[in-house]
Each structure stands twice: as structure tokens, then as C-alpha cells.
Scaffold this active site. Structure first.
Site, PDB file in Angstrom:
ATOM      1  N   HIS A  11     -11.948  -3.478   5.798  1.00  0.00           N
ATOM      2  CA  HIS A  11     -10.902  -4.857   4.732  1.00  0.00           C
ATOM      3  C   HIS A  11      -9.406  -4.594   4.443  1.00  0.00           C
ATOM      4  CE1 HIS A  11     -10.101  -7.507   2.276  1.00  0.00           C
ATOM      5  NE2 HIS A  11      -9.971  -7.094   1.483  1.00  0.00           N
ATOM      6  N   ASN A  41      -3.699  -9.313   1.026  1.00  0.00           N
ATOM      7  CA  ASN A  41      -5.116  -9.625   0.888  1.00  0.00           C
ATOM      8  C   ASN A  41      -5.254 -11.292   1.004  1.00  0.00           C
ATOM      9  OD1 ASN A  41      -7.555  -9.720  -0.115  1.00  0.00           O
ATOM     10  ND2 ASN A  41      -7.222  -7.897  -1.070  1.00  0.00           N
ATOM     11  N   PHE A  75      -2.082 -10.871  -3.145  1.00  0.00           N
ATOM     12  CA  PHE A  75      -2.993 -12.307  -2.480  1.00  0.00           C
ATOM     13  C   PHE A  75      -1.761 -12.724  -1.775  1.00  0.00           C
ATOM     14  CE2 PHE A  75      -5.963 -10.895  -5.770  1.00  0.00           C
ATOM     15  CZ  PHE A  75      -6.743 -10.035  -4.766  1.00  0.00           C
ATOM     16  N   CYS A 131     -14.031 -10.484  -2.001  1.00  0.00           N
ATOM     17  CA  CYS A 131     -13.217 -10.359  -0.461  1.00  0.00           C
ATOM     18  C   CYS A 131     -14.250  -9.436   0.765  1.00  0.00           C
ATOM     19  CB  CYS A 131     -12.307  -9.600  -1.047  1.00  0.00           C
ATOM     20  SG  CYS A 131     -10.889  -9.361  -1.564  1.00  0.00           S
TER      21      CYS A 131
END
Length: 402
Positions: A303, A336, A211, A160
Site C-alpha cells: 500500500h 495516497n 491524500f 487505508c
């Protein structure tokens, strides 16, 4: 406060164009538990399904985009099983889709930059999945028609924080190679990590709920010339990388016969948030910005690794809800997306700033901080400066399906 000594030495790398792209298949989060347990032939485990539904609900994600179609998943049961030899099937998809998705984002970034692709001198690309030679960077040269002399750097299995890593590398390349124009590409396709549920591996369920696929691209240069139509959206004043001590087991991913198998420790948000204040103070001090008010004078690109990470970071730093609103929006619409997440967040902030008539791409503020978190635990920190921008009616293009 004035600019740092490093900032004043010479031309500083700036982001000159941004582009993002997503694949066409959409997974609505509200119906994903039903779909996930059906596609993996796991409906017999209703208790685990109920737990997974609660995990999905807590993420605050609305939808995610993926390359894996329903047809692909149903015709490849080895991918939807929890543990089944399937690397070949997964690799065949990522070998094609990682460069395709990256190229789609890169075309938009180059168009946003406003100069021809033949002026790109360097290519820095990263992905958490895939792994072949020649790599996705090689394919990108062909897909985009880049010069065959383009100097390439391909980075696999970063995780990430990869978006921050490639920005740091691009900054060094741009500032140390006169007239360099660096194309940065993050392309993530989660087919390597998708797998069915297992009651003894709850971290897998967390990842399946988080994800998604997306590509992000940037054009970076250190000596933009307005006469050629270039303009700096964000200048990268400094770029730092830190490892949080004693956290190497917090995020672990291993390539096995059944694909990339990961573990996500529940204390990841705790460790990140506990170290954020010292990391922020260090980055701000090195840039000569130690006296800035974090709410009134700084914009934040954090993030979107997960809801708990964003909640804890904001709470620890005393940030208002609006300071992490961009990261939350990216999380809501995409989940994500690993390394590409932070590029999407940057594009979303730039888009909102233009829509609201702000004087800079950083929500009208001059100074900002970008953070990427990943395995290690590794933290990438970039101090940004958003120079004044000319008002325009043309808004940046949103993420486009490819």
C-alpha cells in the site's frame, strides 16, 4: 515449494478483471503549497507555508486527482477553513461522487472481465468517507444495471487497509458460493478530510500533502471458465488480518461538525516496518512458501501510504528498489488514495507486466504478497499467485478521469 493445503482443497478465488478511475481535477504537488494557502486564506502565515512546502517536497508525489474543483472550494469557505461546521456541504459532494467514481472504475473492471454485468452476484464496496442510507452500494446497482438480487455489503470508515479488507471478504464469498461473481469497489473522495492549515495540528498538513481521490474495482470468482472468456489475473491463496499491538493511537479519525478530523502519528512507518518481517514470514509459512527468496521469487504490492512507509518496509525486508517500484509509481501519480491505492497498484503491475511481455501479471513471477495498512494499526495481508498468462497486444486501460 508446493502449494499450501488450503490452496489445494478446491477452487481458489481469483481476480478476473481490474478497473481504476480518477476525477478530472488535478493538483500538481509542486504548486500545491501556494494554492492551498491561497484557497484557505492563510497566506499571512508564511512560516507555516514554508514548512508545508517542505512536507510536500518530501512526499515525492507529482500530482493528485480530486473531485473538488476550484469553484467548489472558493464558493464554500467552510470547507477550506481549518475548523468550521461543514459536514452538510461535504456530504452533499460525497453522496454523489463516491458512487460515480466507483461506477466508473467498476465499468472498466467488468469490461476487463469480459462478461455482462448481469452475471454479477455479489457487491462488496468500501469508502472511508460518506455515510448515507441507502448507501453508495445501492446507487452502484442502479448506475451499473446490476441485478436487483445482487447481494450487497457496504463498508464505511475503514481507512487505508480497506482495499485488503474487501479482497478478503470477496475471497470468502467467492469460495463459498458456487458460480459467484463478486464485484469489489473502493471509492475514495477526500472532501470530508480537506481543511485549511493549523500550526498546532501538523499531522493535518501531512494528510493534506498526501491524500487524493480515486476509485478501484475488481471482479472476483473462484471457478473461472476459460470457455466463457474468463481468465485469472491473480489468485488469492490466503488472506490474513493482524493488529499491531499498542498502536491504536497511531492513526485516528473522528467525524465532527467540521468533517473527518484525523491525526497521523509520526511513528506510523516505524511500527509498520518493525512488524513486517514477522508478518511476511507468517503469511509465507501458512501458504507453504517459507523458502522463497523475497527478491528473486516474490512480487510485492505494498500500500503506497507514504514515502517513509515504503522506504522503511523495503529497508527492513532487504528488498531491491525494483520490488516496490510499482507502489512508488502509484504514489507519484496519485498520492495516497486510501482503500483504492492497492487496486491501482495491482492494475499498474499487471499493465507493466503485459507491456514487458512477462509470463505472468506478477512481473513474470508466480508468487506475491499484497499489504494494506490502516487505522489500528491494522495490516491486511493477501498471498497471491499469478498464473501464466497468454501474450497479448492489448494493454489494460490506465486510470481514466470521470
Amino acid at each position: 515449494m508446493g502449494r499450501s493445503q488450503q490452496y489445494c482443497k478446491g477452487a481458489v478465488a481469483a481476480i478476473l478483471g481490474i478497473g481504476t478511475a480518477v476525477p478530472p481535477n488535478v493538483l500538481p504537488q509542486s504548486s500545491f503549497p501556494d494554492y492551498y494557502f491561497d484557497i484557505s486564506n492563510s497566506n499571512h502565515n508564511q512560516d507555516l507555508k514554508a514548512k508545508f512546502a517542505k512536507i510536500c517536497e518530501r512526499t515525492m508525489i507529482e500530482k493528485r486527482h480530486v473531485y473538488m474543483s476550484d469553484e467548489f472550494l472558493r464558493s464554500n469557505p467552510s470547507v477550506t477553513a481549518y475548523s468550521s461546521p461543514s459536514v452538510n456541504v461535504r456530504q452533499s459532494l460525497t453522496d454523489t461522487t463516491v458512487p460515480q467514481l466507483g461506477a466508473a472504475a467498476a465499468r472498466l473492471a467488468i469490461a476487463d472481465w469480459g462478461r455482462p454485468a448481469c452475471e454479477i452476484t455479489h457487491l462488496v464496496m468500501c469508502t472511508t468517507v460518506s455515510g448515507c442510507m441507502p448507501g453508495a452500494d445501492f446507487e452502484l446497482v442502479k448506475l451499473l444495471g446490476l441485478p436487483l438480487t445482487t447481494k450487497r455489503c457496504m463498508m464505511y470508515h475503514i481507512g487505508c487497509h480497506g482495499g485488503g479488507t474487501v479482497l478478503r471478504i470477496a475471497k470468502d464469498l467467492a469460495e463459498n458460493n458456487p458460480r459467484a461473481r463478486v464485484l469489489v469497489v473502493c471509492s475514495e473522495v477526500i472532501s470530508m478530510v480537506f481543511r485549511g492549515p493549523c500550526e498546532s495540528h501538523m499531522e493535518n498538513l501531512v494528510g493534506q500533502a498526501l491524500f487524493g481521490d480515486a476509485g478501484g474495482a475488481l471482479v472476483v470468482g473462484a471457478d473461472s471458465v476459460e470457455a466463457t472468456g474468463e481468465r485469472a489475473l491473480f489468485e488469492m491463496v490466503s488472506a490474513l488480518q493482524d493488529i499491531i499491538p499498542d498502536t491504536e493511537e497511531m492513526v485516528v479519525s473522528k467525524l465532527q461538525e467540521e468533517g473527518l478530523v484525523f491525526s497521523l502519528h509520526r511513528d506510523v512507518p516505524v511500527h509498520i516496518s518493525a512488524n513486517m518481517e514477522s508478518l511476511v514470514k507468517k503469511a509465507m509459512a501458512e501458504a507453504g512458501l517459507g523458502g522463497k527468496d523475497w527478491n528473486e521469487e516474490v512480487f510485492w504490492l505494498v500500500h503506497p501510504g507514504g514515502r517513509d512507509i515504503l522506504d522503511r518496509v523495503a529497508c527492513t525486508l532487504g528488498l531491491r528498489d525494483d520490488k516496490v517500484a510499482v507502489s512508488r509509481e502509484v504514489m507519484r501519480l496519485h498520492g495516497n488514495t486510501l482503500s483504492s491505492c492497492i487496486v491501482i497498484a495491482m492494475d499498474e503491475m499487471r499493465r507493466r507486466s503485459a507491456e514487458q511481455g512477462r509470463s505472468t501479471a506478477g512481473e513474470g513471477l508466480e508468487w506475491g504478497l499484497l499489504f494494506g495498512f490502516g487505522p489500528g494499526l491494522t495490516v491486511e495481508t493477501v498471498v497471491l499467485r499469478a498464473p501464466p498468462c497468454k501474450p497479448t497486444k492489448l494493454l489494460p486501460m490506465p486510470a481514466q478521469p470521470v
